[in-house]
Structure formats: structure tokens, C-alpha cells
Design a protein around this motif. Structure first.
Motif, PDB file in Angstrom:
ATOM      1  N   GLY A 164      37.931  43.256  40.468  1.00 43.75           N
ATOM      2  CA  GLY A 164      39.282  43.071  40.954  1.00 43.75           C
ATOM      3  C   GLY A 164      39.355  41.976  42.000  1.00 43.75           C
ATOM      4  N   VAL A 165      40.516  41.828  42.576  1.00 39.82           N
ATOM      5  CA  VAL A 165      40.753  40.759  43.540  1.00 39.82           C
ATOM      6  C   VAL A 165      41.846  41.209  44.499  1.00 39.82           C
ATOM      7  CG1 VAL A 165      42.499  39.603  42.138  1.00 39.82           C
ATOM      8  CG2 VAL A 165      41.179  38.276  43.777  1.00 39.82           C
ATOM      9  N   ILE A 166      41.831  40.635  45.697  1.00 41.88           N
ATOM     10  CA  ILE A 166      42.891  40.844  46.682  1.00 41.88           C
ATOM     11  C   ILE A 166      43.633  39.531  46.842  1.00 41.88           C
ATOM     12  CG2 ILE A 166      43.396  41.284  49.106  1.00 41.88           C
ATOM     13  CD1 ILE A 166      41.160  43.261  49.194  1.00 41.88           C
ATOM     14  N   TRP A 175      47.617  42.198  48.778  1.00 41.41           N
ATOM     15  CA  TRP A 175      47.761  43.297  47.824  1.00 41.41           C
ATOM     16  C   TRP A 175      46.536  43.291  46.907  1.00 41.41           C
ATOM     17  CZ3 TRP A 175      53.322  44.927  46.549  1.00 41.41           C
ATOM     18  CH2 TRP A 175      53.331  46.244  46.061  1.00 41.41           C
ATOM     19  N   ARG A 176      46.009  44.493  46.657  1.00 40.25           N
ATOM     20  CA  ARG A 176      44.833  44.622  45.805  1.00 40.25           C
ATOM     21  C   ARG A 176      45.256  44.730  44.347  1.00 40.25           C
ATOM     22  NH1 ARG A 176      40.841  49.878  45.409  1.00 40.25           N
ATOM     23  NH2 ARG A 176      39.441  49.021  43.798  1.00 40.25           N
ATOM     24  N   LEU A 177      44.563  43.988  43.477  1.00 41.40           N
ATOM     25  CA  LEU A 177      44.809  44.027  42.035  1.00 41.40           C
ATOM     26  C   LEU A 177      43.526  44.475  41.334  1.00 41.40           C
ATOM     27  CD1 LEU A 177      46.980  41.946  43.163  1.00 41.40           C
ATOM     28  CD2 LEU A 177      46.976  40.970  40.870  1.00 41.40           C
ATOM     29  N   ASP A 178      43.678  45.301  40.287  1.00 37.65           N
ATOM     30  CA  ASP A 178      42.503  45.705  39.530  1.00 37.65           C
ATOM     31  C   ASP A 178      42.082  44.581  38.592  1.00 37.65           C
ATOM     32  OD1 ASP A 178      44.333  45.721  37.481  1.00 37.65           O
ATOM     33  OD2 ASP A 178      44.437  47.901  37.315  1.00 37.65           O
ATOM     34  N   ASP A 179      41.036  44.831  37.814  1.00 33.94           N
ATOM     35  CA  ASP A 179      40.526  43.766  36.957  1.00 33.94           C
ATOM     36  C   ASP A 179      41.455  43.429  35.811  1.00 33.94           C
ATOM     37  OD1 ASP A 179      40.184  46.225  35.892  1.00 33.94           O
ATOM     38  OD2 ASP A 179      38.188  45.867  35.052  1.00 33.94           O
ATOM     39  N   HIS A 180      42.547  44.209  35.605  1.00 36.21           N
ATOM     40  CA  HIS A 180      43.544  43.891  34.585  1.00 36.21           C
ATOM     41  C   HIS A 180      44.774  43.199  35.158  1.00 36.21           C
ATOM     42  CE1 HIS A 180      41.048  46.204  31.983  1.00 36.21           C
ATOM     43  NE2 HIS A 180      41.326  47.352  32.568  1.00 36.21           N
ATOM     44  N   GLY A 181      44.805  42.955  36.462  1.00 43.24           N
ATOM     45  CA  GLY A 181      45.933  42.272  37.082  1.00 43.24           C
ATOM     46  C   GLY A 181      47.040  43.181  37.540  1.00 43.24           C
ATOM     47  N   THR A 230      36.201  39.802  46.128  1.00 41.19           N
ATOM     48  CA  THR A 230      36.856  38.506  45.975  1.00 41.19           C
ATOM     49  C   THR A 230      38.223  38.537  46.636  1.00 41.19           C
ATOM     50  OG1 THR A 230      35.750  38.247  43.841  1.00 41.19           O
ATOM     51  CG2 THR A 230      37.549  36.741  44.328  1.00 41.19           C
ATOM     52  N   ILE A 231      38.563  37.439  47.300  1.00 35.19           N
ATOM     53  CA  ILE A 231      39.878  37.248  47.909  1.00 35.19           C
ATOM     54  C   ILE A 231      40.466  35.962  47.341  1.00 35.19           C
ATOM     55  CG2 ILE A 231      41.086  36.731  50.052  1.00 35.19           C
ATOM     56  CD1 ILE A 231      39.157  38.507  51.515  1.00 35.19           C
ATOM     57  N   ALA A 232      41.703  36.019  46.911  1.00 35.72           N
ATOM     58  CA  ALA A 232      42.397  34.857  46.350  1.00 35.72           C
ATOM     59  C   ALA A 232      43.427  34.357  47.348  1.00 35.72           C
ATOM     60  CB  ALA A 232      43.073  35.207  45.026  1.00 35.72           C
ATOM     61  N   ARG A 237      47.056  37.320  40.419  1.00 32.57           N
ATOM     62  CA  ARG A 237      47.079  37.192  38.957  1.00 32.57           C
ATOM     63  C   ARG A 237      46.733  35.769  38.522  1.00 32.57           C
ATOM     64  NH1 ARG A 237      49.367  41.168  35.876  1.00 32.57           N
ATOM     65  NH2 ARG A 237      49.992  39.650  34.290  1.00 32.57           N
ATOM     66  N   ARG A 238      47.159  34.796  39.278  1.00 31.09           N
ATOM     67  CA  ARG A 238      46.801  33.418  38.923  1.00 31.09           C
ATOM     68  C   ARG A 238      45.300  33.196  39.091  1.00 31.09           C
ATOM     69  NH1 ARG A 238      50.560  28.714  41.059  1.00 31.09           N
ATOM     70  NH2 ARG A 238      51.803  29.591  39.348  1.00 31.09           N
ATOM     71  N   ALA A 239      44.692  33.812  40.097  1.00 29.23           N
ATOM     72  CA  ALA A 239      43.242  33.695  40.252  1.00 29.23           C
ATOM     73  C   ALA A 239      42.510  34.339  39.081  1.00 29.23           C
ATOM     74  CB  ALA A 239      42.809  34.342  41.565  1.00 29.23           C
ATOM     75  N   GLN A 240      43.066  35.407  38.518  1.00 30.90           N
ATOM     76  CA  GLN A 240      42.446  36.081  37.386  1.00 30.90           C
ATOM     77  C   GLN A 240      42.705  35.382  36.058  1.00 30.90           C
ATOM     78  OE1 GLN A 240      44.265  39.952  38.149  1.00 30.90           O
ATOM     79  NE2 GLN A 240      42.259  40.783  38.672  1.00 30.90           N
ATOM     80  N   GLY A 241      43.497  34.328  36.070  1.00 32.11           N
ATOM     81  CA  GLY A 241      43.815  33.629  34.841  1.00 32.11           C
ATOM     82  C   GLY A 241      44.884  34.309  34.017  1.00 32.11           C
ATOM     83  N   LEU A 242      45.655  35.220  34.620  1.00 30.41           N
ATOM     84  CA  LEU A 242      46.709  35.942  33.919  1.00 30.41           C
ATOM     85  C   LEU A 242      48.052  35.302  34.220  1.00 30.41           C
ATOM     86  CD1 LEU A 242      45.581  39.587  34.734  1.00 30.41           C
ATOM     87  CD2 LEU A 242      45.114  38.291  32.659  1.00 30.41           C
ATOM     88  N   PRO A 243      49.016  35.443  33.309  1.00 23.39           N
ATOM     89  CA  PRO A 243      50.358  34.913  33.597  1.00 23.39           C
ATOM     90  C   PRO A 243      51.023  35.705  34.712  1.00 23.39           C
ATOM     91  CG  PRO A 243      50.385  36.170  31.563  1.00 23.39           C
ATOM     92  CD  PRO A 243      48.949  36.055  31.959  1.00 23.39           C
ATOM     93  N   ILE A 244      51.843  35.029  35.483  1.00 19.02           N
ATOM     94  CA  ILE A 244      52.519  35.701  36.583  1.00 19.02           C
ATOM     95  C   ILE A 244      53.638  36.596  36.069  1.00 19.02           C
ATOM     96  CG2 ILE A 244      53.935  35.302  38.640  1.00 19.02           C
ATOM     97  CD1 ILE A 244      52.331  32.868  39.233  1.00 19.02           C
ATOM     98  N   ARG A 245      54.319  36.200  35.042  1.00 16.11           N
ATOM     99  CA  ARG A 245      55.445  36.980  34.542  1.00 16.11           C
ATOM    100  C   ARG A 245      54.971  38.311  33.970  1.00 16.11           C
ATOM    101  NH1 ARG A 245      57.896  33.761  29.545  1.00 16.11           N
ATOM    102  NH2 ARG A 245      57.647  32.034  30.990  1.00 16.11           N
ATOM    103  N   ARG A 246      55.786  39.319  34.115  1.00 16.98           N
ATOM    104  CA  ARG A 246      55.487  40.633  33.577  1.00 16.98           C
ATOM    105  C   ARG A 246      55.927  40.699  32.121  1.00 16.98           C
ATOM    106  NH1 ARG A 246      58.334  44.369  35.142  1.00 16.98           N
ATOM    107  NH2 ARG A 246      56.840  46.074  35.369  1.00 16.98           N
TER     108      ARG A 246
END
Length: 537
Positions: A300-302, A314-320, A362-364, A451-460
Motif C-alpha cells: 500500500g501507500v500513504i 490518507w492511507r490506501l491499500d494495494d488496490h487503491g 511508501t509515501i507518495a 492512486r497516481r503513485a500506484q498507476g491507477l486512474p484517479i476517477r472512480r
């Protein structure tokens, strides 16, 4: 839009401690040595500026030979190196000043070329509001052009403007009442800032430094310059201070280097406001190879959004998916520079402690740089906004976070800051707001950064369209759970034509869910339009 990357760790370490229990004789010797070497440093800096672009290894060696009889070989080497570094820093600042002037001139010329009163867009400013403002900016354009011509001429000639002791302190001499200083108090601070008591380390020598030596048991001694050897209280022209040196931060690491005779650089300075002497030790550390971004994001990432008075995380899990509640770490950037620096360090310490408690490695953060955004030519009358972004300590936060996170074993990922606040508020602020929790725009931006650090789209994920436009209701949910497999993959192929123009699952961008939020990203997020029927049928 730049891709996220893992920030490399720090390349050096600097620690500081107070020299306690100094005797009056110790302070007298330090003042005399600092004043004598400061005079030599001023003369050497003047010679270095006079050489300009004609500087070479030969001129450097000649300057060092001239200083050696008046000090020592090692003191002369430290002085000449400090002069060279100060000249190089002034040279880089000169280039940055030229680039800033060029950017301001381009902005004014563009706005002057537009009709008065034309409104601007989000990407480019429009014309000026009135003829009076247009006339004032036309005069300012001539002023900036003259400054640019003078700066370019100085750069081509190798001329730099340097003040030992600082330009700000030099100008304070003419505004003593505003600074609430007397002439004698300003003179004491000016002389202390121009002293020179710094020595570079040398590996293989005793305790890593022959000029300012600190032994593992805390004994500090100084090699006296040749004209001041009569003040020595130890053999070989050295003066041993009565105090004992101890470093609270990284003390064990420093002791290991000193015991192994590895290079350590020292600097002694006097804080006039507190009337205290301090010793700073610094050394280089090998750069650790940066982790692959996939390995850094395994747990995950913060996401952290930097603001003028707090850090929103805010903490995000490995799925964003954001988990838990957002955290805010406040700091106060008023007062003296040491106070502001302490506030930044305290906020970052609490952030890192929370990250370690959560088990996140990891911190983004945003790769912010307001060098081009805080000019008066770009934002015009919006002085409050210019002061806001000028007060944000982006450079200090970056340097402090990189150093402290490296010591804590936490990786830092830098992402492109474009539209993180806007898209975070658009897609995440309302869904994350509950009766008991009010999600701010900065909290939503932290989710977007993570989410951008994880390579995921920002939009839900959006709700499914009506049945007559696409698949049956139920194809897309608002947010997939963490246990749903393939939620970011290509939608399954359904037999039969979806429309009259394309078969099911045949879209070129049907599975492209990894791009950032932008136009033309994926076919299912664009406005649907049926192709015209071929005329040959």
C-alpha cells in the motif's frame, strides 16, 4: 504528464550539537581564529570573483599557495574550496534569475499583444483590464528588459555578485529601526557571520580531520593558523577546548566513522541571538539503489498533500482504496527560521511514525516546484495567492522528507502534481464524506496522489449506463471491493453484437484502465456515438 518515480535517498548527513561549558579563553581563541580566517576567506573570494571565467587549476593552486603561510595548508584548502563553491552557487542563482526575467518578459509581451479587457482562459492569461494597467505593464516591460540585458552581460563576462555574510544582513544595516537592532548588535552579528571556522575531512587521517579534530571520547581541538600559534595549549600548534562533544542524533554512526579514521567535515559557528556556540559534523554516505516502484507499493501507500499549514495524508491499500480515516499534520511557519524548520521536522516525524505504525513502507508526494508560478507577471493582482505559494516550504519539505524517510527505511514516490486537487475533489470528496467525517479538498487530493503513485486512474468507477445504451444494468459498480478479481481488467466478451457498428469486446481501448484521467483515455468513458451505416449496403 510525468510518470511517478521513487526518489533517491540523501547523499550526505549533517548533525549538530552545542559546545557547552566553554571557558572565556576558549571563546576568545575561537573569535580570534574565526576573524583571522574570515579575513583570508574574504580576500580569497574577491580573488576568485576577479578570475571569473578564466579560473583554472593553476590559479586555484596559486591562491592556495598565497594563503598557506598565513594559515596552514589544510586551512588554505578549505578556504579556497569554500570560495569556489560560493562562486558556483552565485553563478547558478544568476542563471535562475535570468530565466525568471525571461519568463516575466514573455508573459507581459503576450498580454500586451492582446486587446484590453480580453478575458483569459485556464491555460493562458488574457489582456490587461484597463489602459492604465496596460501602460504600467509596458513600462515594467522596459525595466525587465534592461535588467535582463545587464544580467546577460554579467554572465557572459563571468561577473557574479556575492556578499560574505549574506545580502539580507548587509541591507539590514540601513534599516536598523525596522529590524529592532542597534548598530553594535548588528555589528556583532555581521562579524560572526563573516567568520570562517570550517574544515573539510580527510580519510586516513586521525579521527577523519586534521584541522578540527574530535576524538571518539569527545575531545575537540583546533589547528591554529600560523600567526596565532602562540595561543596553543597542546603540541604541534593545536588548541584543545575545555568542553566535551557529544552528538545525540546519529551519535553512534559518527563515532564509528571517527574510530575508523573516515572523513568528517566540521563547522563551528556562534548563534548571536542565543549567545551559544555550535558544532556541525557532516559526511557523505553512499547512495542506496532505489527500490523498484512495484516493490515499494507492495504493502500500500500513504498519499500526502502538501499545504501551506498542514500535511493531509490518507492511507490506501494495494488496490487503491482509501482505508481508515484521513490524518492531518499541522505546522506553523511563522517566526524565526529555526522555529519554522523545527515545525517542519516535527510534522514529518509524526507522519513517518504513523506510516510505520500502519505497516506502510511508501509515501507518495507531489513533485512540486513553484519557481514559475509565483511571479507577479503571471498572477498579477492576486497577491494573496502569490504569498500563499511562496510561503509553502516545498524545497525544505522535500529535502527533510527524503532524509528522514531514508533513515526510517520508508520509500518516497514523487508524482506529477497536475490536477490532483481538482480531480480528487471531483471524484473522491463527496463519496468519502459521511455524517461523522467531513472530507476536505486536501484529503481527497491525498487519495488522488496515492492512486497516481500506484498507476491507477484517479476517477472512480461510475454507475452503469441505461440498458438501451450499453450492457445490462450491473456491468459496472460504483467501487469494486478489494477481493474482486480482475476489476481493472478487460470486460468479458459477450456473444452477439453490442451495437450495429462493432462487435462485443472489439474496442481498441476496452481494457486500457491504466492511463491517467485525460481526454481520449478509454472508449467506455467517452461519449458514445454510433457510426453511420455504409452506403454500399
Amino acid at each position: 504528464m510525468a510518470a511517478p518515480f521513487v526518489v533517491s535517498g540523501p547523499g550526505g548527513v549533517a548533525i549538530r550539537t552545542r559546545l557547552k561549558q566553554l571557558t572565556p579563553d576558549d571563546e576568545t581563541v575561537l573569535r580570534l581564529v574565526g576573524a583571522h580566517l574570515g579575513t583570508l576567506a574574504s580576500q580569497d573570494l574577491k580573488a576568485r570573483c576577479r578570475d571569473g571565467l578564466a579560473h583554472s587549476g593553476g590559479t586555484w593552486a596559486a591562491r592556495k599557495r598565497e594563503l598557506t603561510p598565513l594559515s596552514s595548508s589544510r586551512w588554505a584548502g578549505s578556504i579556497t574550496k569554500a570560495s569556489h563553491d560560493q562562486w558556483a552557487l552565485a553563478r547558478r542563482c544568476q542563471l535562475a534569475h535570468i530565466q525568471n526575467l525571461e519568463a516575466g518578459i514573455r508573459t507581459i509581451e503576450d498580454r500586451l499583444s492582446q486587446p484590453v479587457g480580453r478575458k483569459g482562459t485556464k491555460k493562458a492569461p488574457g489582456g490587461y483590464r484597463s489602459r492604465r494597467e496596460w501602460h504600467a505593464k509596458s513600462r515594467r516591460l522596459r525595466v525587465l528588459q534592461d535588467r535582463l540585458a545587464a544580467a546577460r552581460a554579467d554572465r557572459e563576462a563571468g561577473i557574479v555578485h556575492v556578499v560574505r555574510g549574506g545580502k539580507r544582513l548587509a541591507r539590514t544595516r540601513h534599516h536598523l529601526e525596522a529590524a529592532q537592532l542597534t548598530a553594535s548588535a548588528w555589528r556583532r552579528g555581521w562579524e560572526a557571520e563573516r567568520w570562517f571556522l570550517a574544515a573539510d575531512g580527510e580519510s586516513g587521517k586521525r579521527c577523519g580531520n586534521e584541522t578540527i579534530r574530535v576524538s571518539p571520547d569527545g575531545e575537540a581541538s583546533i589547528k591554529l593558523p600560523a600567526p596565532l600559534t602562540y595561543l596553543a595549549n597542546a603540541p604541534h600548534g593545536r588548541y584543545v577546548l575545555a568542553c566535551r562533544v557529544a552528538f545525540a542524533h546519529r551519535g553512534a554512526e559518527w563515532a564509528d566513522r571517527v574510530a575508523a579514521n573516515r572523513a568528517v567535515a566540521y563547522r563551528i559557528h556562534l548563534d548571536i541571538g542565543r549567545d551559544r556556540w555550535y558544532l556541525t559534523a557532516s559526511w557523505q554516505i553512499p547512495l542506496t539503489p532505489a527500490l523498484p516502484i512495484e516493490a515499494a507499493l507492495a504493502h500500500g501507500v500513504i498519499g500526502v498533500d502538501m499545504n501551506a499549514d498542514h500535511l493531509a495524508a490518507w492511507r490506501l491499500d494495494d488496490h487503491g482504496n482509501p482505508t481508515g480515516s484521513p490524518r492531518r499534520f499541522f505546522y506553523d511557519l511563522t517566526g524565526t527560521a529555526p522555529h519554522r524548520d523545527a515545525q517542519v521536522r516535527h510534522a514529518l516525524s509524526r507522519l513517518l511514525y504513523w506510516a510505520r505504525a500502519c505497516g506502510v513502507q511508501t509515501i507518495a508526494v507531489e513533485d512540486l516546484d513553484f519557481a514559475a508560478e509565483k511571479t507577479r507577471e503571471k498572477h498579477g493582482r492576486n497577491r494573496q495567492f502569490r504569498q500563499l505559494i511562496s510561503g509553502m516550504p516545498t524545497g525544505k519539505l522535500r529535502a527533510r522528507l527524503t532524509s528522514m524517510a531514508g533513515a526510517a527505511g520508508i520509500a518516497v514516490i514523487a508524482v506529477d502534481p497536475a490536477y490532483t486537487s481538482k480531480w480528487g475533489a471531483q471524484h473522491w470528496q463527496k463519496p468519502l464524506t459521511t455524517k461523522n467525517r467531513k472530507t476536505t479538498r486536501h484529503d481527497a487530493a491525498a487519495v488522488a496522489i496515492g492512486r497516481r503513485a500506484q498507476g491507477l486512474p484517479i476517477r472512480r468507477r461510475t454507475a452503469p449506463p441505461p440498458q438501451h445504451r450499453s450492457d445490462a444494468v450491473g456491468h459496472r459498480t460504483v467501487q469494486a471491493g478489494p477481493g474482486v478479481l480482475g476489476r481493472e481488467g478487460t470486460r468479458p466478451r459477450i456473444p452477439g453484437p453490442r451495437t450495429r457498428s462493432a462487435g462485443a469486446g472489439c474496442g481498441a481501448n476496452a481494457g486500457n484502465q491504466n492511463a491517467q484521467h485525460r481526454s481520449g483515455r478509454s472508449a467506455e468513458h467517452e461519449t458514445w456515438q454510433q457510426d453511420s451505416l455504409p452506403l454500399s449496403l
